[in-house]
Design a protein around this motif. Structure first.
Motif, short mmCIF file in Angstrom:
data_model
loop_
_atom_site.label_atom_id
_atom_site.label_comp_id
_atom_site.label_asym_id
_atom_site.label_seq_id
_atom_site.Cartn_x
_atom_site.Cartn_y
_atom_site.Cartn_z
N ALA A 72 0.91 -1.28 0.06
CA ALA A 72 0.04 -0.04 -0.14
C ALA A 72 0.94 1.25 -0.03
CB ALA A 72 -0.83 0.04 1.14
N HIS A 73 0.36 2.32 -0.65
CA HIS A 73 1.19 3.64 -0.84
C HIS A 73 0.56 4.87 -1.50
CE1 HIS A 73 1.67 1.69 -4.89
NE2 HIS A 73 2.07 3.01 -5.21
N GLY A 74 0.94 5.84 -1.43
CA GLY A 74 0.34 7.14 -1.76
C GLY A 74 0.43 8.19 -1.15
N ASP A 75 -0.57 9.12 -1.21
CA ASP A 75 -0.69 10.14 -0.32
C ASP A 75 -1.91 10.27 0.75
OD1 ASP A 75 -2.63 10.97 -2.08
OD2 ASP A 75 -1.88 12.77 -3.11
N MET A 76 -2.21 11.13 1.42
CA MET A 76 -3.18 11.42 2.37
C MET A 76 -4.31 11.31 1.57
SD MET A 76 -3.81 14.23 5.31
CE MET A 76 -3.32 15.44 4.15
N VAL A 77 -4.68 11.85 0.44
CA VAL A 77 -5.95 11.65 -0.23
C VAL A 77 -6.21 10.26 -1.00
CG1 VAL A 77 -7.25 12.32 -2.44
CG2 VAL A 77 -5.85 13.97 -1.16
N ALA A 78 -4.95 9.52 -1.19
CA ALA A 78 -5.15 8.03 -1.66
C ALA A 78 -5.53 7.11 -0.25
CB ALA A 78 -3.99 7.64 -2.14
N PHE A 79 -4.78 7.63 0.79
CA PHE A 79 -5.27 7.02 2.04
C PHE A 79 -6.68 7.11 2.37
CE2 PHE A 79 -5.35 6.55 6.73
CZ PHE A 79 -4.63 5.25 6.87
N HIS A 80 -7.24 8.12 2.56
CA HIS A 80 -8.62 8.69 2.76
C HIS A 80 -9.58 8.07 1.96
CE1 HIS A 80 -11.37 10.85 5.12
NE2 HIS A 80 -11.94 11.50 4.09
N MET A 81 -9.19 7.79 0.54
CA MET A 81 -10.10 7.08 -0.40
C MET A 81 -10.30 5.64 -0.09
SD MET A 81 -8.76 8.77 -3.95
CE MET A 81 -9.42 7.50 -5.00
N THR A 82 -9.09 5.07 0.02
CA THR A 82 -9.16 3.56 0.42
C THR A 82 -9.88 3.36 1.94
OG1 THR A 82 -7.02 3.49 -0.72
CG2 THR A 82 -7.58 1.58 0.98
N ARG A 83 -9.70 4.21 2.89
CA ARG A 83 -10.36 3.96 4.18
C ARG A 83 -11.74 4.36 4.25
NH1 ARG A 83 -8.85 1.41 8.26
NH2 ARG A 83 -9.11 3.06 9.84
N THR A 84 -12.23 5.04 3.02
CA THR A 84 -13.65 5.59 3.29
C THR A 84 -14.48 5.08 2.20
OG1 THR A 84 -13.18 7.70 2.20
CG2 THR A 84 -13.21 7.75 4.16
N GLU A 85 -13.67 4.57 1.28
CA GLU A 85 -14.10 4.02 -0.13
C GLU A 85 -14.90 4.91 -0.95
OE1 GLU A 85 -16.53 0.53 0.70
OE2 GLU A 85 -14.84 -0.67 1.36
N LEU A 86 -14.54 6.40 -0.90
CA LEU A 86 -14.88 7.43 -1.64
C LEU A 86 -14.16 7.76 -2.68
CD1 LEU A 86 -15.52 10.20 1.37
CD2 LEU A 86 -17.20 8.73 0.12
#
Length: 102
Positions: A72-86
């Motif tokens: 898993a890797h990316g930036d804060m937006v990618a992290f938030h997308m993965t965690r929230t499924e948005l």
């Protein structure tokens, strides 16, 4: 031109993202202290992690992360997308406090 509230992003959205240290402290269990280069470790939420393997950069504006165990890797937006499924724009709106508002 009318824009849907879920698709509109303000031009300065990058500048309105939360501080990575604050964001990750709220969204990761057992986040360790940052080292001299601004990296901290926490158990990775993307796989069954019993020892901290997720590295997060707390001092960069993007808040990059990387887990050498699961990839898993990316930036804060990618992290938030993965965690929230948005999707991207909704995740950004959520991060900057505009989700659900026009």
């Amino acid at each position: 031109m009318n824009r849907s509230p879920t698709t509109y992003l303000p031009k300065d959205w990058h500048d309105r993202l939360p501080d990575p240290a604050t964001y990750y402290a709220q969204h990761l269990e057992k986040l360790g202290e940052a080292d001299g280069k601004g990296w901290a470790m926490a158990p990775c939420p993307f796989h069954d992690d019993h020892a901290p393997s997720l590295n997060v950069r707390l001092i960069s504006r993007k808040g990059t992360y990387h887990c050498p165990t699961c990839g898993a890797h990316g930036d804060m937006v990618a992290f938030h997308m993965t965690r929230t499924e948005l999707p991207f724009k909704e995740a950004v709106r959520d991060l900057i406090g505009l989700r659900g508002r026009a």
